[in-house]
Design an enzyme around this catalytic site. Structure first.
Site, PDB file in Angstrom:
ATOM      1  N   SER A  26       2.426 -13.774   4.091  1.00 19.36           N
ATOM      2  CA  SER A  26       3.875 -13.491   4.282  1.00 19.36           C
ATOM      3  C   SER A  26       3.743 -11.915   4.882  1.00 19.36           C
ATOM      4  O   SER A  26       2.856 -11.683   5.626  1.00 19.36           O
ATOM      5  CB  SER A  26       4.597 -13.189   2.826  1.00 19.36           C
ATOM      6  OG  SER A  26       5.797 -12.812   2.882  1.00 19.36           O
ATOM      7  N   ASN A  27       4.755 -11.116   4.834  1.00 24.54           N
ATOM      8  CA  ASN A  27       4.527  -9.657   5.225  1.00 24.54           C
ATOM      9  C   ASN A  27       5.476  -8.746   4.341  1.00 24.54           C
ATOM     10  O   ASN A  27       6.205  -9.340   3.563  1.00 24.54           O
ATOM     11  CB  ASN A  27       5.354  -9.717   6.824  1.00 24.54           C
ATOM     12  CG  ASN A  27       6.705 -10.502   6.810  1.00 24.54           C
ATOM     13  OD1 ASN A  27       7.405  -9.526   6.221  1.00 24.54           O
ATOM     14  ND2 ASN A  27       7.002 -11.437   7.081  1.00 24.54           N
ATOM     15  N   PRO A  28       5.435  -7.613   4.763  1.00 23.95           N
ATOM     16  CA  PRO A  28       6.018  -6.546   3.757  1.00 23.95           C
ATOM     17  C   PRO A  28       7.634  -6.386   3.884  1.00 23.95           C
ATOM     18  O   PRO A  28       8.165  -5.134   3.372  1.00 23.95           O
ATOM     19  CB  PRO A  28       5.258  -5.017   4.279  1.00 23.95           C
ATOM     20  CG  PRO A  28       4.325  -5.627   5.265  1.00 23.95           C
ATOM     21  CD  PRO A  28       4.748  -6.823   5.539  1.00 23.95           C
TER      22      PRO A  28
END
Ligand code: PMT
Length: 228
Positions: A26-28
């Site tokens: 995923s990513n932030p």
């Protein structure tokens, strides 16, 4: 002014691509930029839907618009496709994961002392799928806004995405700058439009940035709706 007769479809937050039942890629992205845009659109559009990945529930607990929760990039594509209609405005502020594991293990993968490699495949590019739908005439009147999160050669990449994804507008975040981009309450954006407009916004709250983006969209919407 012309948004009031149209549906706004806004995406926000990350997507998750599962490796096994306890791990994902995923990513932030927090969903703050997307939620701010959905809030702004709900004040100005006929109807607003916010399609979001996994985000903090408090961001949308009081939302006066419909929210659709999704998990993977393929889910987000399906949700966006379901919501599209003639004369709508699509704002893709989400950060969908670009890669997904080729296989998802049904059980937790056990650690070992050895190196491990993961085979990844590209997820669908939602904006490119939408561009293809427009090209094939499956939808003709849709105003499409993309975002670009870049760390280097930022304008060059943003303009490339504007052209390649056949966008009407793109909002460039320089995510290497403090207080801009992922997870922050503020953003520093440059907005580019297909008509050549280039507008730099100063450091402002994501709510203020959303208002300025929606102003630019509204100023460029066609005056008349096409009849369906
Ligand atoms: O959520 P926040 O914490 O508030 O952070 C906001 C943000 C930084 C996530 C947001 O402002 C932002 O820049 N979103 C786009 C991030 C991104 O995925 O950029 P990209 O350059 O990889 O993608 C370009 C465009 O294509 C984006 O509009 C993206 O939504 C879209 N895309 C990306 C991947 C994919 N598979 N399909 C897409 O349509």
């Amino acid at each position: 002014m012309y948004l009031k007769n149209r549906k706004a479809i806004v995406t926000g937050g990350p997507t998750r691509e599962w490796i096994d039942p306890v791990r994902f890629i995923s990513n932030p992205s927090s969903g703050k930029m997307g939620a701010a845009l959905a809030d702004e659109c709900s004040r100005r559009a006929r109807d607003t839907v916010f399609i979001h990945g996994p985000i903090e529930p408090s961001l949308i607990s009081m939302a006066p618009y419909r929210c659709v929760a999704v998990e993977t990039t393929a889910d987000m594509l399906a949700a966006v496709s379901r919501e599209l209609e003639e004369n709508a405005v699509l704002i893709m502020a989400a950060a969908p994961a670009d890669y997904s594991p080729v296989t998802r293990a049904n059980r937790k993968i056990k650690k070992s002392g050895k190196k491990m490699s993961l085979e990844l495949a590209r997820t669908p590019d939602i904006l490119k799928v939408v561009a293809a739908m427009k090209k094939e005439g499956r939808i003709s009147e849709l105003f499409v806004v993309g975002f670009a999160a870049e760390t280097n050669d930022i304008e060059e990449y943003a303009l490339k995405k504007l052209a390649e994804k056949n966008l009407d507008m793109i909002c460039l975040n320089d995510v290497s700058r403090k207080d801009a981009g992922f997870g922050t309450d503020t953003n520093i954006l440059t907005i580019f439009a297909r008509d050549g407009m280039r507008k730099e916004l100063p450091l402002v709250s994501k709510q203020e940035a959303a208002a300025r983006i929606v102003d630019e969209i509204d100023a460029r919407l066609p005056r008349f709706l096409i009849s369906c």
